[in-house]
Design a protein around this motif. Structure first.
Motif, PDB file in Angstrom:
ATOM      1  N   ARG A  47      33.254 -37.522  43.172  1.00  0.00           N
ATOM      2  CA  ARG A  47      34.251 -37.662  42.116  1.00  0.00           C
ATOM      3  C   ARG A  47      34.537 -36.319  41.455  1.00  0.00           C
ATOM      4  O   ARG A  47      35.674 -36.031  41.077  1.00  0.00           O
ATOM      5  N   ILE A  48      33.499 -35.504  41.304  1.00  0.00           N
ATOM      6  CA  ILE A  48      33.705 -34.165  40.732  1.00  0.00           C
ATOM      7  C   ILE A  48      34.591 -33.338  41.654  1.00  0.00           C
ATOM      8  O   ILE A  48      35.475 -32.590  41.200  1.00  0.00           O
ATOM      9  N   TRP A  73      38.162 -34.458  41.156  1.00  0.00           N
ATOM     10  CA  TRP A  73      38.685 -33.932  39.895  1.00  0.00           C
ATOM     11  C   TRP A  73      39.034 -32.453  40.027  1.00  0.00           C
ATOM     12  O   TRP A  73      40.082 -32.006  39.564  1.00  0.00           O
ATOM     13  N   ARG A 131      42.254 -31.871  42.081  1.00  0.00           N
ATOM     14  CA  ARG A 131      43.496 -32.172  41.375  1.00  0.00           C
ATOM     15  C   ARG A 131      43.946 -31.018  40.497  1.00  0.00           C
ATOM     16  O   ARG A 131      45.129 -30.913  40.166  1.00  0.00           O
ATOM     17  N   LYS A 132      43.038 -30.152  40.109  1.00  0.00           N
ATOM     18  CA  LYS A 132      43.407 -29.008  39.286  1.00  0.00           C
ATOM     19  C   LYS A 132      44.239 -27.998  40.067  1.00  0.00           C
ATOM     20  O   LYS A 132      44.948 -27.188  39.476  1.00  0.00           O
TER      21      LYS A 132
END
Length: 481
Positions: A146-147, A150, A153-154
């Motif tokens: 999940r990290i 995330w 997506r940046k």
């Protein structure tokens, strides 16, 4: 403007699941912002494979290239790789730091239980949570995967950027690959950190002297004997020695032990890290990877999904004209130069022949040219939607090597003409636009320059924009400039 050869060969370089990824991205975009204009994409799909799923993928391929979504997916994948590499670097640095912190600088004794806890404590906790996550739904899975998502997506930017990861997650969830994908990434990072810690331990223990002890206020020495045996039993099955009971009792920091005793503690510590750290992560990584690969094979198009259900009637029409049910319409049937005609129902007759076509030439311009070579097919003067659609259907089924599009250089190019040129260009290996005039008067020079500017802005190479003096028919016949 992209050539047809580039479009038809590029998708073969990508795995099948990436084609589904692009299709899901387009489905989400149309669901959020309405249907795309897809007449040409549907035409290509209907000339392709017979199954609905395959036709949806072909349509998505053409729309993805036109809208730039395939490039957006490519950039997102690059960002995903970069973020994964950054996380791997962080994991390696963390592993090195944990090993160095557990052993210290050698000036003080190393508490063996604290060292094991520092090296394996967080790993054991997260590994246990991962095992417990099988009692939860995949959507509730947590961890380094999940990290990674995330962080990835940046790197995404643009109005459609959020659709790409959402499409990927939807695709993986429907195939049952979401848990495996996140698990593979999470175990990869943990494996990198533990491997770095193990290598650091080997280097430090091989190049410096350390003294291992245990310390307690409440527990008895036999308790540490039991713990040492219990933790060392499984590594011992793989060849890692366990310190003798008298050495464990003597390692209470009250006496100095020989170097052989410290070597036994070193081997025991390395064995514990390998067996309870590296090997479980490696096995879990392999299992998640295999599960992900198997799940990728289950990825398919669900025709019942919103966005796909409405495509069935257009991609698989109940009645589709074969082109042989009525006589040839002499006003709209594309013609072949030198007295040859494309028979009705035989659009594939274009084959690999070079093709000449004109766009709405006025009646005061003689057409076709009198010196048209016999081997060139003349599709006539396109001045109606029916003619344009019939020609595009024919080109979609052929492998036209060279296409020459003649336009009236005296007219100002409009958006519809440029769009038609772009659509025709995509269906031939090489295309040139002939800015045609009967005698090339000087009064057309300004509009000719406008044509060149508009075509260049649309993506056509300047060398592909020709006039009478460039002898375009010779290029069309032989391919030579």
């Amino acid at each position: 403007m992209t050539s047809r050869a580039a479009i038809t060969t590029a998708p073969q370089d990508n795995p099948p699941w990436q084609a589904h990824w692009l299709a899901e991205t387009i489905r989400l975009r149309e669901e959020h912002w309405g249907p795309l204009e897809d007449a040409d994409a549907v035409r290509q799909a209907r000339n392709g494979p017979g199954a609905l799923e395959d036709r949806i993928l072909v349509r998505a391929q053409w729309l993805g290239r036109r809208e730039g979504l395939d490039q957006l997916i490519g950039r997102w994948r690059q960002g995903a790789i970069i973020s994964l590499l950054l996380l791997l670097l962080i994991a390696v640095v963390a592993g090195i730091g944990s090993a160095a912190g557990a052993l210290g600088d050698g000036t003080r004794p190393v508490n063996v239980l604290w060292a094991v806890g520092a090296l394996l404590g967080l790993h054991a906790l997260t590994f246990l949570l991962w095992l417990l996550s099988f009692l939860l739904r995949p959507a509730h899975t947590t961890g380094l995967g999940r990290i990674w998502l995330w962080a990835t997506r940046k790197f995404a930017r643009g109005p459609d950027a959020a659709l790409v990861p959402q499409a990927l997650m939807n695709l993986q969830a429907r195939a049952g690959a979401l848990r495996g994908l996140f698990g593979t990434i999470s175990h990869t990072l943990w494996l990198a950190g533990l491997a770095a810690a193990l290598i650091t331990l080997l280097i430090m223990l091989s190049t410096a002297s350390y003294r291992f002890v245990w310390a307690t206020t409440l527990l008895q020495p036999d308790t540490f004997v039991f713990l040492t045996r219990a933790l060392g039993w499984l590594p011992a099955q793989l060849g890692f020695a366990v310190p003798a009971d008298d050495i464990v009792r003597a390692s209470d920091n009250s006496q100095v032990l020989p170097a052989t005793a410290q070597a036994q503690w070193s081997v025991w510590l390395i064995g514990v890290i390998v067996v309870y750290g590296v090997l479980p992560r490696l096995i879990a990584w392999l299992l998640c990877l295999m599960q992900t690969i198997r799940a990728q094979r289950r990825i398919h198009i669900d025709p019942a999904l919103p966005g796909y259900a409405t495509l069935r009637d257009r991609l698989l029409p109940a009645v589709q004209s074969s082109g042989i049910d009525r006589p040839v319409d002499p006003l709209h049937q594309p013609q072949i130069g030198a007295g040859r005609t494309i028979e009705s129902g035989a659009l594939e007759a274009l084959g690999t022949h070079p093709l000449l076509v004109s766009l709405e030439l006025p009646s005061d311009i003689p057409w076709p040219p009198g010196d048209l070579p016999a081997g060139i097919y003349n599709a006539g003067n396109l001045d109606s939607r029916e003619q344009r659609n019939r020609l595009q259907d024919a080109l979609a089924q052929s492998h036209t090597p060279r296409l020459l599009i003649a336009c009236d250089a005296r007219q100002t190019p409009d958006r519809g003409t440029l769009g038609l040129i772009a659509s025709l260009t995509d269906k031939a290996a090489q295309t040139r636009v002939w800015l045609y005039t009967n005698d090339e008067p000087s009064s057309t020079s300004h509009r000719t320059q406008t044509w060149r500017e508009r075509l260049t802005e649309a993506g056509m190479a300047p060398a592909a924009i020709v006039q009478n003096s460039d002898q375009p028919l010779r290029w069309l016949e032989t391919g030579d400039d």
